[in-house]
Design an enzyme around this catalytic site. Sequence first.
Site, PDB file in Angstrom:
ATOM      1  N   ARG A   1       0.829  -1.222   0.000  1.00  0.00           N
ATOM      2  CA  ARG A   1       0.000   0.000   0.000  1.00  0.00           C
ATOM      3  C   ARG A   1       0.858   1.264   0.000  1.00  0.00           C
ATOM      4  NH1 ARG A   1      -3.326   3.107   4.170  1.00  0.00           N
ATOM      5  NH2 ARG A   1      -5.255   3.714   3.131  1.00  0.00           N
TER       6      ARG A   1
ATOM      7  N   ILE B   1      -7.115   7.640  -0.754  1.00  0.00           N
ATOM      8  CA  ILE B   1      -6.999   6.187  -0.857  1.00  0.00           C
ATOM      9  C   ILE B   1      -7.841   5.680   0.308  1.00  0.00           C
ATOM     10  CG2 ILE B   1      -4.786   6.277   0.410  1.00  0.00           C
ATOM     11  CD1 ILE B   1      -3.945   3.692  -0.949  1.00  0.00           C
ATOM     12  N   SER B   2      -8.790   4.785   0.032  1.00  0.00           N
ATOM     13  CA  SER B   2      -9.740   4.367   1.072  1.00  0.00           C
ATOM     14  C   SER B   2      -9.019   3.703   2.246  1.00  0.00           C
ATOM     15  CB  SER B   2     -10.765   3.384   0.494  1.00  0.00           C
ATOM     16  OG  SER B   2     -11.481   3.978  -0.560  1.00  0.00           O
ATOM     17  N   GLN B   3      -9.686   3.742   3.400  1.00  0.00           N
ATOM     18  CA  GLN B   3      -9.203   3.046   4.595  1.00  0.00           C
ATOM     19  C   GLN B   3      -9.085   1.552   4.278  1.00  0.00           C
ATOM     20  OE1 GLN B   3     -11.817   3.789   7.897  1.00  0.00           O
ATOM     21  NE2 GLN B   3     -10.934   2.165   9.141  1.00  0.00           N
TER      22      GLN B   3
END
Length: 216
Positions: free
Chosen positions: A37, A63-65
Amino acid sequence: MIDSFKHKGLRSRLVDSLVEKGIADEKLLAAMRKVPRHLFIENALDDAAYEDRPLPIAENQTISQPYTVAYQTSLLQIKKGHKVLEIGTGSGYQCAILCEMQAKVFTIETHRNLYIQAQRVLAELDYAPTMRCGDGSIGWEEHAAFDRILVTAACPSIPDPLKKQLAIGGKLVLPVGTADMQEMCLVTRKSGQEWEIKRLDKFRFVPLTGKNGFKF
Ligand code: SAM
């Protein structure tokens, strides 16, 4: 593109925490243990890459959790070879997870900068999704029907073209509500004219723009 021992350790701890939060799809967990990530965000945020929270990317987007990525992907029940449309490529991280799960991925991003940056990092990691820069709120008719569709931005309602571009038996996962709060919806196409809609937990995403998005 360094994936250090420290990054791997933090990533493994993050995935363990997702298991504790109820994520059980083994193929998904394996993909999240593998995809780095930290390479999808700017260097300055490296230390936060494996915290369970969204992070800023260019164009005022996020950027999503990781938990949200895991939650949405679990609902999709991805199988090898599934044809999956993602709307909102953003950093490309969610797309990499889907590719790692051996789906055949199509992804659309509205911001050219993000599209170019995601294209670069995904290619460097040897993922080969089909990518487009444009309005994903109308889906991608030329490549329909899709086994799975995932929207990673907040929708004011369920876009009709996305329902119609689902294969029979296909699943669409998307957050629907106001710009401030949405319910995760799981839509299953039962037949040509019948869709089952389940409303699940509450989330907060950046807004979907375009023809079927929010008009500000
Ligand atoms: N999936 C992304 C990731 O892994 O980094 C996170 C996506 S971010 C929460 C939502 C993304 O949707 C943003 O990059 C935004 O630019 C994009 N977006 C918003 N409206 C869109 C539209 N109509 N078509 C395509 N992308 C859109």
